[in-house]
Each structure stands twice: as C-alpha cells, then as structure tokens.
Design a protein around this motif. Structure first.
Motif, mmCIF file in Angstrom:
data_model
loop_
_atom_site.group_PDB
_atom_site.id
_atom_site.type_symbol
_atom_site.label_atom_id
_atom_site.label_comp_id
_atom_site.label_asym_id
_atom_site.label_seq_id
_atom_site.Cartn_x
_atom_site.Cartn_y
_atom_site.Cartn_z
ATOM 1 N N ILE A 1 0.850 -1.201 0.000
ATOM 2 C CA ILE A 1 0.000 0.000 0.000
ATOM 3 C C ILE A 1 0.881 1.245 0.000
ATOM 4 O O ILE A 1 1.613 1.499 0.951
ATOM 5 C CB ILE A 1 -0.928 0.015 1.223
ATOM 6 C CG1 ILE A 1 -1.868 -1.201 1.183
ATOM 7 C CG2 ILE A 1 -1.737 1.310 1.276
ATOM 8 C CD1 ILE A 1 -2.635 -1.421 2.453
ATOM 9 N N THR A 2 0.824 1.997 -1.069
ATOM 10 C CA THR A 2 1.630 3.214 -1.189
ATOM 11 C C THR A 2 0.772 4.461 -1.391
ATOM 12 O O THR A 2 1.273 5.580 -1.262
ATOM 13 C CB THR A 2 2.619 3.095 -2.365
ATOM 14 O OG1 THR A 2 1.884 2.813 -3.566
ATOM 15 C CG2 THR A 2 3.625 1.962 -2.107
ATOM 16 N N GLU A 3 -0.492 4.278 -1.737
ATOM 17 C CA GLU A 3 -1.425 5.388 -1.865
ATOM 18 C C GLU A 3 -2.592 5.155 -0.922
ATOM 19 O O GLU A 3 -2.995 4.006 -0.692
ATOM 20 C CB GLU A 3 -1.930 5.515 -3.306
ATOM 21 C CG GLU A 3 -0.830 5.876 -4.295
ATOM 22 C CD GLU A 3 -1.377 6.105 -5.689
ATOM 23 O OE1 GLU A 3 -2.623 6.079 -5.848
ATOM 24 O OE2 GLU A 3 -0.580 6.313 -6.618
ATOM 25 N N PHE A 4 -3.148 6.247 -0.394
ATOM 26 C CA PHE A 4 -4.160 6.103 0.652
ATOM 27 C C PHE A 4 -5.518 6.592 0.164
ATOM 28 O O PHE A 4 -5.617 7.576 -0.577
ATOM 29 C CB PHE A 4 -3.704 6.835 1.917
ATOM 30 C CG PHE A 4 -2.475 6.185 2.487
ATOM 31 C CD1 PHE A 4 -2.575 5.089 3.323
ATOM 32 C CD2 PHE A 4 -1.209 6.632 2.128
ATOM 33 C CE1 PHE A 4 -1.449 4.458 3.811
ATOM 34 C CE2 PHE A 4 -0.074 6.002 2.610
ATOM 35 C CZ PHE A 4 -0.192 4.911 3.448
ATOM 36 N N PRO A 5 -6.562 5.881 0.568
ATOM 37 C CA PRO A 5 -7.895 6.116 0.010
ATOM 38 C C PRO A 5 -8.515 7.433 0.442
ATOM 39 O O PRO A 5 -8.290 7.912 1.557
ATOM 40 C CB PRO A 5 -8.708 4.938 0.559
ATOM 41 C CG PRO A 5 -8.021 4.577 1.841
ATOM 42 C CD PRO A 5 -6.562 4.812 1.584
ATOM 43 N N THR A 6 -9.315 7.971 -0.433
ATOM 44 C CA THR A 6 -10.080 9.176 -0.117
ATOM 45 C C THR A 6 -11.578 8.888 -0.101
ATOM 46 O O THR A 6 -12.361 9.748 0.299
ATOM 47 C CB THR A 6 -9.796 10.286 -1.140
ATOM 48 O OG1 THR A 6 -10.136 9.812 -2.447
ATOM 49 C CG2 THR A 6 -8.326 10.693 -1.109
ATOM 50 N N ASP A 7 -11.985 7.673 -0.549
ATOM 51 C CA ASP A 7 -13.400 7.316 -0.529
ATOM 52 C C ASP A 7 -13.594 5.978 0.172
ATOM 53 O O ASP A 7 -12.634 5.260 0.463
ATOM 54 C CB ASP A 7 -13.992 7.290 -1.942
ATOM 55 C CG ASP A 7 -13.296 6.296 -2.871
ATOM 56 O OD1 ASP A 7 -12.724 5.286 -2.385
ATOM 57 O OD2 ASP A 7 -13.325 6.510 -4.097
ATOM 58 N N TRP A 8 -14.847 5.652 0.442
ATOM 59 C CA TRP A 8 -15.160 4.469 1.249
ATOM 60 C C TRP A 8 -14.804 3.168 0.531
ATOM 61 O O TRP A 8 -14.297 2.226 1.153
ATOM 62 C CB TRP A 8 -16.646 4.487 1.605
ATOM 63 C CG TRP A 8 -17.010 3.528 2.701
ATOM 64 C CD1 TRP A 8 -17.813 2.439 2.615
ATOM 65 C CD2 TRP A 8 -16.578 3.589 4.070
ATOM 66 N NE1 TRP A 8 -17.917 1.810 3.843
ATOM 67 C CE2 TRP A 8 -17.167 2.495 4.749
ATOM 68 C CE3 TRP A 8 -15.750 4.458 4.777
ATOM 69 C CZ2 TRP A 8 -16.966 2.247 6.105
ATOM 70 C CZ3 TRP A 8 -15.544 4.227 6.133
ATOM 71 C CH2 TRP A 8 -16.143 3.127 6.780
ATOM 72 N N GLU A 9 -15.042 3.112 -0.745
ATOM 73 C CA GLU A 9 -14.721 1.908 -1.499
ATOM 74 C C GLU A 9 -13.223 1.616 -1.433
ATOM 75 O O GLU A 9 -12.804 0.477 -1.205
ATOM 76 C CB GLU A 9 -15.172 2.059 -2.956
ATOM 77 C CG GLU A 9 -14.946 0.825 -3.817
ATOM 78 C CD GLU A 9 -15.420 1.025 -5.242
ATOM 79 O OE1 GLU A 9 -15.069 2.054 -5.856
ATOM 80 O OE2 GLU A 9 -16.154 0.154 -5.745
ATOM 81 N N GLY A 10 -12.420 2.650 -1.621
ATOM 82 C CA GLY A 10 -10.979 2.477 -1.539
ATOM 83 C C GLY A 10 -10.513 2.128 -0.136
ATOM 84 O O GLY A 10 -9.556 1.368 0.055
#
Length: 423
Positions: A161-170
């Motif tokens: 994991i190198t990018e972090f989610p901004t929405d619930w699905e992610g």
C-alpha cells in the motif's frame, strides 16, 4: 450512591489540599492557583518549564495541581458545584465549557481579550468556535488537535500500500489488502471509552453531515434516527469484517498506539497527541508513522475534521484575577511557550505568530488538513453536554464489547438524551 459521593468528596479534599494556605493580607499579584489534567508523559515536562519561565519573567508564583485526565472530569465539576474552584483551570472548549459557563462559575474575558488585541493572535475560526459562549468570551485556547488515521508506513509498504484512500470503497479495499497480508487494519484502545468516539464522529459526519450531527449533540435529533443507525451499521460492518484488533476494551489508547508501532495493526484513529507519545518513544515522524484523513463516505457531504481545543478558563470567584490574566496572556501570546507546548504535547498552536517550521512534517500536514477543512467539529464528548457524553461514551464501550446489540444501545442512549435534554 453514598459511596460514590463520599469518594468524590475525598477526591476534592485531596485535590485542593496541595494548594498553599496563604495569609489573607498577601499581595494579590504574588501567586495564582492552577489545576490541570496534563499529568502523563504528554506535556507535563513542557508545562513545568512554561510555568517556571513565567514565574521568572513575571515574579508571580504558579501553584499548580495536576489531576489525572479521567478523574479531572468529575473533580472539577464537584469543585464548581461547591464554589471551590482554583483561580484557573485547564478545560476543553465546547459543551464542557458551556456547561460550566451556564453554572455562572467562570469569569468572562471579553474586555481582557480586546484590550490585548487577541483577535490578531488567534484565527477567527478558532476564536469564534472555542472562546465564545452565550455571546461572551470565556475560554483561552492553548493548543488544539486533529484526529486522523495514524499508520505505520513499514506495515503499509510491506502490504503493497503506497497510496491512501479518499473514498469508502478504496478504504475497504485497503483494509482487505491488509487482512490478506495478515495484519489487522485497526487498533483501538477503548478501555476509557473516549478513544472509540472518533469512529462514531467521523462515520456520522461523513454520512449525515455536520449540521445533523450538531442537532444530535444539542438534543434536537434522536439516537434512534436512521441517520445514527446507519453510522453504527457502517461501524459494525468494519468490526464484523475482522478489521479491528480483538478486545478493544481491554486496552487504552497508548496500548493501541503501541500495537501500531510494533506492527500488530496498521493504523489507529486518534488525535495528534499520539505524535507526542511516539516521538517520546523514539519513533521518527514520516518514517515510522504518518497519517491520512478519514475518507469520504457519501458524496456531497462536507468533509469536517474532528478534534479538541485545550485551553484555560478563569474562575468567577478568583481571589487573584490579575495574576490569572497575566498567566493566561503569557500562555497564549508567548511564542516560546506555545512552541514548547506544541512540540512536547503533539499539539497545534492557536497563535498565528508561531513559526510553523517548528512542526514535524506530520504535524505540518495536519495543520494543512485542518486549514483546508470547511468545518472543525469538536469530538463527541466535547460537542455535547457532559451528562449526555457519559451516556454516549457508555454506548461506544458497549458497542465494542458486542456490536450486535447496537439497536438496543441506541434506544438506551436516546433514553438518556430524553432525560438530559428534557425532550
């Protein structure tokens, strides 16, 4: 009940007994009595240094009485009810300060604030939200915090994991990735109940929105409303998916922080004071820990941030109002004092004159997130009146013990709300 009352009275006697007995003809400006809840590793050394520097510069002695965070909540209200408050005491902005203001026990500070041009020191967003009660200023901000998802970068990288989610699905996809890698996504230490509140706060804010949440906090909405039920259902779905470390109520927030630091869990939803704790344990900001904001859930909902504002208030019955004002002015306007506090406690400064380069990269990022947010919301137990907060905090602890009973817990909590707000 009698045993509880007796215990509270004993606490009161022990708390007040550390302050000195001073002759009645002692000059007013020679000392000030202060009670506060900064007793642990977070900030105690820094506050001692700040008080010492103030004494050297002003000639006013500070007699301070630290009381543990949880005991303080009850002790200070007992003292207020008895009219035995110290000259100053630390408190949390929001409903808790409103509660004491409404009792008539605090001194208004509007004239003092204006005379010292403090509108030029504190941003209007902080000043208006934290200092104003019933149309008057009562609260002197000292530091504020932001609650985010603080994570272990080494664990995240190992899971790819190198990018972090901004929405619930992610967000859910990230959690599933961590579980597949053999790591629990979340640590939570809800032994003292309050750490669980941030999950309720963000899930309600990200779905029902800040306006509805404010109505619930004021008793104008019901815990049995579908908006609240949906937030609890989302929370339950995270627990049911196995995303949380087991037995959250067996741990406190530092235990949860340790679980993230040692790789047992990937992240914890906590305030920026966790950075002070981790820094004290030798962790390196940005390398050993970082954070990302709680993701959006529903589109079109204002992305409020959550956190507390710590500060000081002055007793209406203080025998040393001038000394109290001198100390309060020093705490807020002395940039060295503000920097010492921010660095030692993992706090953000309300003073616009503090050089933000003193912050770690993680805290600089936190300041940017707060500055960009359309709403700064006080966390649950500061956003609603203390009696209601007790009911809600009990619900959160019950939930983490057995999420399946959340409907009954909401009904029980609404019964508390009916009583507290006289619905």
């Amino acid at each position: 009940m009698k045993i509880r009352l007796f215990a509270l009275l004993i606490m009161l006697v022990l708390a007040w007994s550390v302050f000195p007995v001073v002759a009645q003809d002692a000059p007013e400006e020679t000392f000030v009595t202060v009670m506060h809840y900064f007793t642990g590793e977070l900030g105690r050394e820094g506050l001692n240094q700040i008080f010492s520097n103030f004494q050297t510069e002003s000639g006013i002695t500070v007699f301070d009485n630290p009381i543990g965070h949880e005991d303080f909540k009850t002790t200070i209200l007992v003292m207020a009810a008895g009219g035995d408050l110290p000259d100053m005491f630390s408190y949390w902005a929001g409903a808790r300060t409103q509660f004491v203001v409404d009792s008539g026990r605090l001194a208004p500070i509007g004239e003092w604030w204006d005379a010292n041009n403090l509108d030029e020191v504190v941003p209007a967003s902080v000043a208006d939200g934290a200092t104003m009660y019933n149309g008057e200023r009562y609260f002197v901000p000292f530091g504020y915090h932001y609650a985010g998802l603080f994570y272990n970068p080494h664990v995240m990288e190992a899971a790819g994991i190198t990018e972090f989610p901004t929405d619930w699905e992610g967000f859910l996809a990230m959690c599933d990735t961590l579980v597949a890698a053999g790591v629990k996504p979340f640590a939570l230490g809800s032994m003292n109940r309050w750490p669980a509140q941030f999950w309720f706060d963000y899930l309600l804010l990200r779905t029902a929105g800040p306006e509805y949440r404010a109505q619930l906090m004021a008793g104008e909405a019901a815990y049995t409303d579908p908006e609240v039920a949906r937030a609890m259902e989302l929370w339950k779905s995270l627990v049911d998916a196995g995303y949380f470390v087991d037995d959250a109520n067996a741990y406190d927030w530092t235990d949860a922080a340790d679980q993230v630091a040692n790789g047992e869990a990937a992240m914890t939803l906590m305030g920026t004071w966790i950075t002070g704790y981790w820094n004290g344990n030798g962790l390196v900001p940005g390398d050993d820990y970082d954070f990302f904001p709680f993701p959006a859930v529903d589109e079109g909902v204002a992305q409020a941030v959550v956190g507390p504002v710590d500060g000081f208030v002055m007793s209406a019955d203080s025998d040393h109002p001038n000394a109290s004002q001198a100390l309060a002015l020093y705490l807020l306007t002395n940039t060295d004092a503000q920097a010492t506090w921010a660095l030692g406690q993992g706090a953000l400064s309300p003073n616009v004159n503090v050089d933000t380069s003193i912050y770690t990269p993680v805290m600089q990022h936190a300041a940017e997130v707060v500055a960009a947010a359309p709403v700064f919301a006080f966390n649950y137990d500061l956003a609603t009146t203390p009696p209601m907060a007790e009911g809600g905090l009990n619900m959160f602890a019950q939930f983490m013990n057995d999420p399946s009973g959340y409907v009954a817990y909401l009904e029980q909590t609404e019964a508390v709300a009916v009583d507290v707000f006289q619905k």
